[in-house]
Scaffold this motif. Structure first.
Motif, short mmCIF file in Angstrom:
data_model
loop_
_atom_site.label_atom_id
_atom_site.label_comp_id
_atom_site.label_asym_id
_atom_site.label_seq_id
_atom_site.Cartn_x
_atom_site.Cartn_y
_atom_site.Cartn_z
N LEU A 184 -1.75 7.87 9.38
CA LEU A 184 -0.34 7.91 9.77
C LEU A 184 -0.04 6.88 10.86
CD1 LEU A 184 0.20 11.78 9.77
CD2 LEU A 184 1.28 10.14 8.22
N ASP A 185 -0.95 6.74 11.80
CA ASP A 185 -0.76 5.77 12.88
C ASP A 185 -0.76 4.34 12.35
OD1 ASP A 185 -0.51 5.10 15.69
OD2 ASP A 185 -2.58 4.42 15.59
N LEU A 186 -1.70 4.04 11.46
CA LEU A 186 -1.78 2.70 10.88
C LEU A 186 -0.56 2.40 10.01
CD1 LEU A 186 -5.57 2.74 9.96
CD2 LEU A 186 -4.50 1.33 11.73
N ALA A 187 -0.10 3.40 9.28
CA ALA A 187 1.07 3.20 8.41
C ALA A 187 2.32 2.89 9.23
CB ALA A 187 1.30 4.44 7.55
N ARG A 188 2.44 3.51 10.40
CA ARG A 188 3.60 3.25 11.27
C ARG A 188 3.60 1.81 11.80
NH1 ARG A 188 2.91 8.85 12.87
NH2 ARG A 188 1.31 8.23 14.37
N GLN A 189 2.42 1.22 11.88
CA GLN A 189 2.30 -0.11 12.47
C GLN A 189 2.43 -1.25 11.45
OE1 GLN A 189 -1.26 -0.45 15.01
NE2 GLN A 189 -1.32 1.77 15.10
N THR B 85 0.85 -1.20 0.00
CA THR B 85 0.00 0.00 0.00
C THR B 85 0.88 1.24 0.00
OG1 THR B 85 -1.79 -1.10 1.22
CG2 THR B 85 -1.76 1.30 1.25
N LEU B 86 0.62 2.15 -0.91
CA LEU B 86 1.28 3.45 -0.92
C LEU B 86 0.29 4.48 -0.39
CD1 LEU B 86 3.16 3.45 -4.35
CD2 LEU B 86 4.04 2.82 -2.10
N TYR B 87 0.59 5.03 0.77
CA TYR B 87 -0.27 6.04 1.37
C TYR B 87 0.25 7.42 1.00
CZ TYR B 87 -1.76 9.42 4.85
OH TYR B 87 -2.22 10.56 5.46
N MET B 88 -0.56 8.16 0.25
CA MET B 88 -0.21 9.49 -0.20
C MET B 88 -0.61 10.49 0.88
SD MET B 88 0.95 8.60 -3.17
CE MET B 88 1.11 10.17 -4.04
N ASP B 89 0.37 10.96 1.66
CA ASP B 89 0.08 11.82 2.80
C ASP B 89 0.03 13.28 2.41
OD1 ASP B 89 -0.30 12.38 5.63
OD2 ASP B 89 1.75 13.18 5.57
N SER C 255 4.40 -2.67 8.03
CA SER C 255 5.55 -2.52 7.13
C SER C 255 5.17 -2.63 5.66
CB SER C 255 6.62 -3.58 7.45
OG SER C 255 6.09 -4.89 7.28
N SER C 256 3.95 -3.11 5.36
CA SER C 256 3.51 -3.20 3.96
C SER C 256 2.93 -1.88 3.46
CB SER C 256 2.47 -4.32 3.80
OG SER C 256 1.23 -3.97 4.38
N ILE C 257 2.87 -0.87 4.34
CA ILE C 257 2.37 0.45 3.97
C ILE C 257 3.54 1.42 3.89
CG2 ILE C 257 0.83 2.36 4.56
CD1 ILE C 257 -0.79 0.37 6.24
N ILE C 258 3.72 2.05 2.74
CA ILE C 258 4.80 3.04 2.54
C ILE C 258 4.15 4.42 2.42
CG2 ILE C 258 6.63 3.84 1.02
CD1 ILE C 258 7.04 0.93 0.17
N THR C 259 4.64 5.37 3.23
CA THR C 259 4.09 6.72 3.21
C THR C 259 4.87 7.59 2.24
OG1 THR C 259 3.34 6.54 5.51
CG2 THR C 259 3.60 8.77 4.61
N ILE C 260 4.13 8.27 1.37
CA ILE C 260 4.70 9.19 0.38
C ILE C 260 4.24 10.60 0.71
CG2 ILE C 260 4.80 9.82 -2.07
CD1 ILE C 260 6.07 7.12 -1.58
N ASP C 261 5.15 11.55 0.78
CA ASP C 261 4.79 12.95 1.03
C ASP C 261 4.19 13.54 -0.25
OD1 ASP C 261 4.52 15.61 1.62
OD2 ASP C 261 6.55 15.87 2.41
N ALA C 262 2.86 13.61 -0.28
CA ALA C 262 2.16 14.06 -1.49
C ALA C 262 2.02 15.57 -1.58
CB ALA C 262 0.77 13.42 -1.54
N SER C 263 2.59 16.29 -0.60
CA SER C 263 2.51 17.76 -0.65
C SER C 263 3.62 18.37 -1.49
CB SER C 263 2.59 18.32 0.78
OG SER C 263 3.88 18.10 1.34
N LYS C 264 4.61 17.56 -1.87
CA LYS C 264 5.73 18.07 -2.65
C LYS C 264 5.34 18.26 -4.12
CE LYS C 264 9.34 16.13 0.33
NZ LYS C 264 10.53 15.25 0.41
N SER C 265 6.29 18.72 -4.91
CA SER C 265 6.03 18.94 -6.34
C SER C 265 5.72 17.62 -7.03
CB SER C 265 7.24 19.59 -7.01
OG SER C 265 8.33 18.68 -7.03
N LEU C 266 5.06 17.69 -8.17
CA LEU C 266 4.71 16.49 -8.92
C LEU C 266 5.94 15.66 -9.24
CD1 LEU C 266 2.66 14.75 -10.45
CD2 LEU C 266 2.94 16.30 -12.42
N GLU C 267 7.02 16.33 -9.62
CA GLU C 267 8.25 15.62 -9.98
C GLU C 267 8.81 14.85 -8.78
OE1 GLU C 267 7.64 18.80 -10.56
OE2 GLU C 267 7.40 18.79 -12.75
N LYS C 268 8.82 15.48 -7.60
CA LYS C 268 9.35 14.83 -6.40
C LYS C 268 8.46 13.69 -5.94
CE LYS C 268 12.10 18.70 -4.64
NZ LYS C 268 12.31 19.65 -3.52
#
Length: 212
Positions: free
Chosen positions: A173-178, A134-138, A180-193
């Motif tokens: 965020l709490d569930l993602a920390r618990q 799972t990719l979580y777009m934060d 390991s199959s969930i990866i958090t992506i900082d979705a507030s950055k630029s599209l390229e990043k």
């Protein structure tokens, strides 16, 4: 090669559609071309009817929190049994726009539904079935809702309060920390990043599974 189930999660406006396009490109580059796309709620004729109820409600009959929760699971098991599991059994890869993590965040965090009731329901309906990745777009609710409003009219859930979405984000965020199959992506950055972060995360995961 056995099929895998990859899910994109996040608040409204987090960029899930763009993320799915990036995942598709990376998988194609790794010669993974048999792809099935799903969305939740929805994805089967029955589930799409339930999606409309969730998104738009029914005039004169307010949808209660527990009824909303049960409708999500009814739609989800239709999708799992009639689309996702058959695709995986045929060695196809499934890319999902939302899955059970959304329910844990929105109904568990946002609606504050009793966690024991939710755990019981999840265990009995899903019987341990979960995505491989799972990719979580934060993203902050303020930025996400600003993007969502720019797309057009908000649906029933998107019209909820900012506090509602802050609770959802905290739960995500709490569930993602618990898990390991969930990866958090900082979705507030630029599209390229954001695109680069998704590419790197997915390639690392593929490599760890001996796929690329």
């Amino acid at each position: 090669m056995l099929g895998k189930f990859i899910v994109i999660e996040g608040l409204e406006g987090a960029g899930k559609t763009t993320a799915i396009q990036t995942i598709t490109r990376v998988l194609n580059q790794n010669k993974i071309n048999q792809l099935v796309y799903t969305r939740e709620p929805g994805g089967t004729p029955i589930a799409e009817i339930l999606r409309d109820i969730i998104k738009n409600g029914v005039a004169g009959d307010p949808l209660t929190n527990k009824a909303e929760l049960l409708i999500f699971y009814a739609a989800r098991i239709q999708l799992i049994d009639n689309v996702i599991k058959p695709a995986l059994s045929a060695n196809k890869w499934v890319i999902g726009d939302r899955h059970d993590l959304s329910t844990q965040a929105y109904q568990g965090g946002g609606r504050k539904i009793d966690p024991h009731f939710m755990a019981m329901l999840r265990e009995n309906v899903l019987d341990g079935f979960k995505p491989d990745l799972t990719l979580y777009m934060d993203i902050t609710p303020e930025l996400g809702l600003k993007r969502a409003k720019a797309r057009g009219q908000l649906d029933r859930i998107e019209q909820e309060s900012l506090d509602f979405f802050n609770r959802i984000r905290c739960q995500y965020l709490d569930l993602a920390r618990q898990d390991s199959s969930i990866i958090t992506i900082d979705a507030s950055k630029s599209l390229e990043k954001v695109t680069k972060a998704i590419e790197d995360a997915l390639n690392t995961w593929l490599n760890s599974n001996g796929i690329n």
